[in-house]
Design an enzyme around this catalytic site. Structure first.
Site, PDB file in Angstrom:
ATOM      1  N   ARG A 150      -0.370  -8.249   8.834  1.00 23.59           N
ATOM      2  CA  ARG A 150       1.057  -8.520   9.055  1.00 23.59           C
ATOM      3  C   ARG A 150       1.333  -8.519  10.550  1.00 23.59           C
ATOM      4  NH1 ARG A 150       1.212 -10.290   4.763  1.00 23.59           N
ATOM      5  NH2 ARG A 150       2.290  -9.545   2.913  1.00 23.59           N
ATOM      6  N   HIS A 156      -0.048 -18.222   8.844  1.00 20.24           N
ATOM      7  CA  HIS A 156      -0.024 -17.348   7.657  1.00 20.24           C
ATOM      8  C   HIS A 156      -0.662 -18.041   6.440  1.00 20.24           C
ATOM      9  CE1 HIS A 156       2.163 -13.691   5.780  1.00 20.24           C
ATOM     10  NE2 HIS A 156       1.083 -14.002   5.069  1.00 20.24           N
TER      11      HIS A 156
HETATM   12  N1  LIG Z   1      -2.459 -13.297   5.964  1.00 20.92           N
HETATM   13  C1  LIG Z   1      -2.477 -13.492   4.672  1.00 20.92           C
HETATM   14  O1  LIG Z   1      -2.547 -14.634   4.204  1.00 20.92           O
HETATM   15  C2  LIG Z   1      -2.459 -12.304   3.757  1.00 20.92           C
HETATM   16  C3  LIG Z   1      -2.685 -12.513   2.383  1.00 20.92           C
HETATM   17  C4  LIG Z   1      -2.687 -11.417   1.545  1.00 20.92           C
HETATM   18  C5  LIG Z   1      -2.501 -10.127   2.051  1.00 20.92           C
HETATM   19  N2  LIG Z   1      -2.313  -9.944   3.383  1.00 20.92           N
HETATM   20  C6  LIG Z   1      -2.144  -8.575   3.938  1.00 20.92           C
HETATM   21  O2  LIG Z   1      -3.305  -7.802   3.625  1.00 20.92           O
HETATM   22  C7  LIG Z   1      -2.879  -6.455   3.345  1.00 20.92           C
HETATM   23  C8  LIG Z   1      -3.958  -5.689   2.617  1.00 20.92           C
HETATM   24  O3  LIG Z   1      -4.032  -6.101   1.265  1.00 20.92           O
HETATM   25  P1  LIG Z   1      -4.927  -5.330   0.198  1.00 20.92           P
HETATM   26  O4  LIG Z   1      -4.694  -5.987  -1.118  1.00 20.92           O
HETATM   27  O5  LIG Z   1      -6.327  -5.210   0.672  1.00 20.92           O
HETATM   28  O6  LIG Z   1      -4.249  -3.866   0.232  1.00 20.92           O
HETATM   29  P2  LIG Z   1      -4.768  -2.536  -0.471  1.00 20.92           P
HETATM   30  O7  LIG Z   1      -5.721  -2.852  -1.584  1.00 20.92           O
HETATM   31  O8  LIG Z   1      -3.559  -1.745  -0.806  1.00 20.92           O
HETATM   32  O9  LIG Z   1      -5.625  -1.804   0.649  1.00 20.92           O
HETATM   33  C9  LIG Z   1      -5.065  -1.206   1.753  1.00 20.92           C
HETATM   34  C10 LIG Z   1      -6.150  -0.483   2.544  1.00 20.92           C
HETATM   35  O10 LIG Z   1      -5.587   0.023   3.746  1.00 20.92           O
HETATM   36  C11 LIG Z   1      -5.864   1.412   3.840  1.00 20.92           C
HETATM   37  N3  LIG Z   1      -4.745   2.108   4.511  1.00 20.92           N
HETATM   38  C12 LIG Z   1      -3.430   2.103   4.187  1.00 20.92           C
HETATM   39  N4  LIG Z   1      -2.726   2.884   5.018  1.00 20.92           N
HETATM   40  C13 LIG Z   1      -3.616   3.397   5.894  1.00 20.92           C
HETATM   41  C14 LIG Z   1      -3.508   4.272   6.994  1.00 20.92           C
HETATM   42  N5  LIG Z   1      -2.330   4.803   7.359  1.00 20.92           N
HETATM   43  N6  LIG Z   1      -4.635   4.593   7.659  1.00 20.92           N
HETATM   44  C15 LIG Z   1      -5.825   4.091   7.296  1.00 20.92           C
HETATM   45  N7  LIG Z   1      -6.002   3.244   6.269  1.00 20.92           N
HETATM   46  C16 LIG Z   1      -4.913   2.900   5.569  1.00 20.92           C
HETATM   47  C17 LIG Z   1      -5.998   1.902   2.413  1.00 20.92           C
HETATM   48  O11 LIG Z   1      -6.730   3.115   2.398  1.00 20.92           O
HETATM   49  P3  LIG Z   1      -7.010   3.890   0.999  1.00 20.92           P
HETATM   50  O12 LIG Z   1      -7.878   2.951   0.180  1.00 20.92           O
HETATM   51  O13 LIG Z   1      -7.734   5.100   1.390  1.00 20.92           O
HETATM   52  O14 LIG Z   1      -5.680   4.109   0.343  1.00 20.92           O
HETATM   53  C18 LIG Z   1      -6.732   0.712   1.788  1.00 20.92           C
HETATM   54  O15 LIG Z   1      -8.106   0.816   2.015  1.00 20.92           O
HETATM   55  C19 LIG Z   1      -1.579  -6.682   2.561  1.00 20.92           C
HETATM   56  O16 LIG Z   1      -0.754  -5.521   2.590  1.00 20.92           O
HETATM   57  C20 LIG Z   1      -0.942  -7.838   3.319  1.00 20.92           C
HETATM   58  O17 LIG Z   1      -0.126  -7.326   4.350  1.00 20.92           O
HETATM   59  C21 LIG Z   1      -2.283 -11.017   4.248  1.00 20.92           C
END
Ligand SMILES: NC(=O)c1ccc[n+]([C@@H]2O[C@H](COP(=O)([O-])OP(=O)(O)OC[C@H]3O[C@@H](n4cnc5c(N)ncnc54)[C@H](OP(=O)(O)O)[C@@H]3O)[C@@H](O)[C@H]2O)c1
Length: 308
Positions: free
Chosen positions: A223, A271
């Protein structure tokens, strides 16, 4: 049952067709043709305006049209119903592909050759093996975990940072704030795939850049709010960072006069790192509707306290 669809990005006709294949009697309504607000059971949305969802007083769940839910938690009146994010194999594969593409671009120094081409310069630049290159992935969830595993399969030295420790083949796990500096110290290419929360807002800033090896490259596909915008160009201009590939921005579309557009060390994509495809994503939404209808808990409901 009635589902309200609201997005200015995703295609309502595609979603209607895919959801009706799975739930033929679904009453699929597209905003602003809402009809009786009290009849809406589910909302399938991307970036609704704050206050929008509070109008539907009988909502049973809100489904995000993307993996992130930060666009929902920005609303203080968000209904207290399960908020489900999107997890989908095509979305995960798309992100792994985006990350591998940009890591390889930096790894093989394509930005350097692009600069040389503009100067008519014919000169080989130093090459490393993938195993001699350390790539760090911040966030080891659905997307970051898959991207890290893909990079490890390719042979890169991969480390990942998350809140809790992870076990992923070929990926060195660092967990929690106390491990962040050690994690950063060797990342020649840093990939951000964290969710945007109060804890991660502005995490990509000058202090963090200073902890990376000199000339490290940044890939932000999470983001725009993760990056402290004013800190990036000074880090690139002093050589602390070697390059940045940015897919996400605080204001999207990126305003025309923004200095990132013309900076020689920044590559911009609009994006598109990974885009929701209803042909596969409709499976989870339909499954969750059936689960809630049967009195079961939906899948991938986020924890409001954590914000992801
Ligand atoms: N650019 C694009 O086209 C696009 C598309 C889709 C998504 N995204 C972005 O990608 C992000 C990630 O998606 P996802 O599905 O992989 O999310 P997710 O499955 O919820 O994974 C989030 C990861 O971040 C870690 N995390 C969260 N808060 C943290 C902190 N304070 N310190 C350290 N690690 C932390 C979590 O740790 P734990 O596992 O230990 O909880 C987890 O490993 C989305 O939220 C979105 O913003 C971008």
């Amino acid at each position: 049952m009635a589902l309200l669809f609201k997005s200015s990005w995703d295609r309502a006709d595609w979603w209607r067709a895919e959801l009706l294949k799975r739930i033929p009697d679904l009453d699929f309504r597209v905003w602003p043709e809402v009809g009786d607000e009290a009849a809406i059971d589910y909302a399938l949305v991307w970036k609704p305006k704050p206050g929008d969802l509070a109008r539907y007083r009988n909502l049973k769940a809100v489904f995000s049209l993307g993996a992130g839910v930060d666009h929902l938690f920005a609303d203080p009146t968000l209904p207290k119903v399960p908020i489900c994010r999107l997890v989908d194999r095509a979305l995960t594969r798309g992100m792994a592909e985006h990350v591998l593409t940009h890591v390889l671009r930096f790894h093989r120094n394509l930005p350097g050759y692009e600069r040389q081409q503009r100067a008519f310069e014919w000169k080989g630049l130093p090459i490393k093996l993938p195993e001699e290159r350390t790539v760090g992935v911040m966030g080891l969830g659905e997307l970051g975990g898959a991207a890290a595993a893909t990079l490890a399969d390719f042979g890169f030295g991969v480390r990942g940072w998350s809140r809790t420790p992870k076990t992923i083949d070929g990926v060195e796990s660092y967990a929690g704030g106390g491990a962040l500096d050690a994690f950063l110290s060797k990342c020649e290419i840093l990939v951000c795939l964290l969710p945007l929360t109060r804890a991660t807002e502005g995490i990509l800033n000058r202090n963090l850049f200073a902890k990376l090896p000199r000339a490290a490259c940044l890939i932000n596909a999470a983001r725009g709010g993760h990056l402290l915008e004013e800190d990036l160009i000074p880090a690139l201009d002093t050589g602390q960072l070697g390059g940045a590939a940015l897919d996400v921005f605080r204001v999207e579309p990126l305003p025309r006069g923004h200095p990132y557009w013309t900076h020689p060390r920044i590559l911009i994509t609009p994006h598109v790192a990974s885009v929701t495809d209803p042909r596969s994503s409709a499976d989870l939404v339909a499954d969750n509707i059936r689960r809630i209808d049967a009195g079961e808990a939906p899948l991938y409901a986020v924890d409001p306290a954590k914000g992801y």
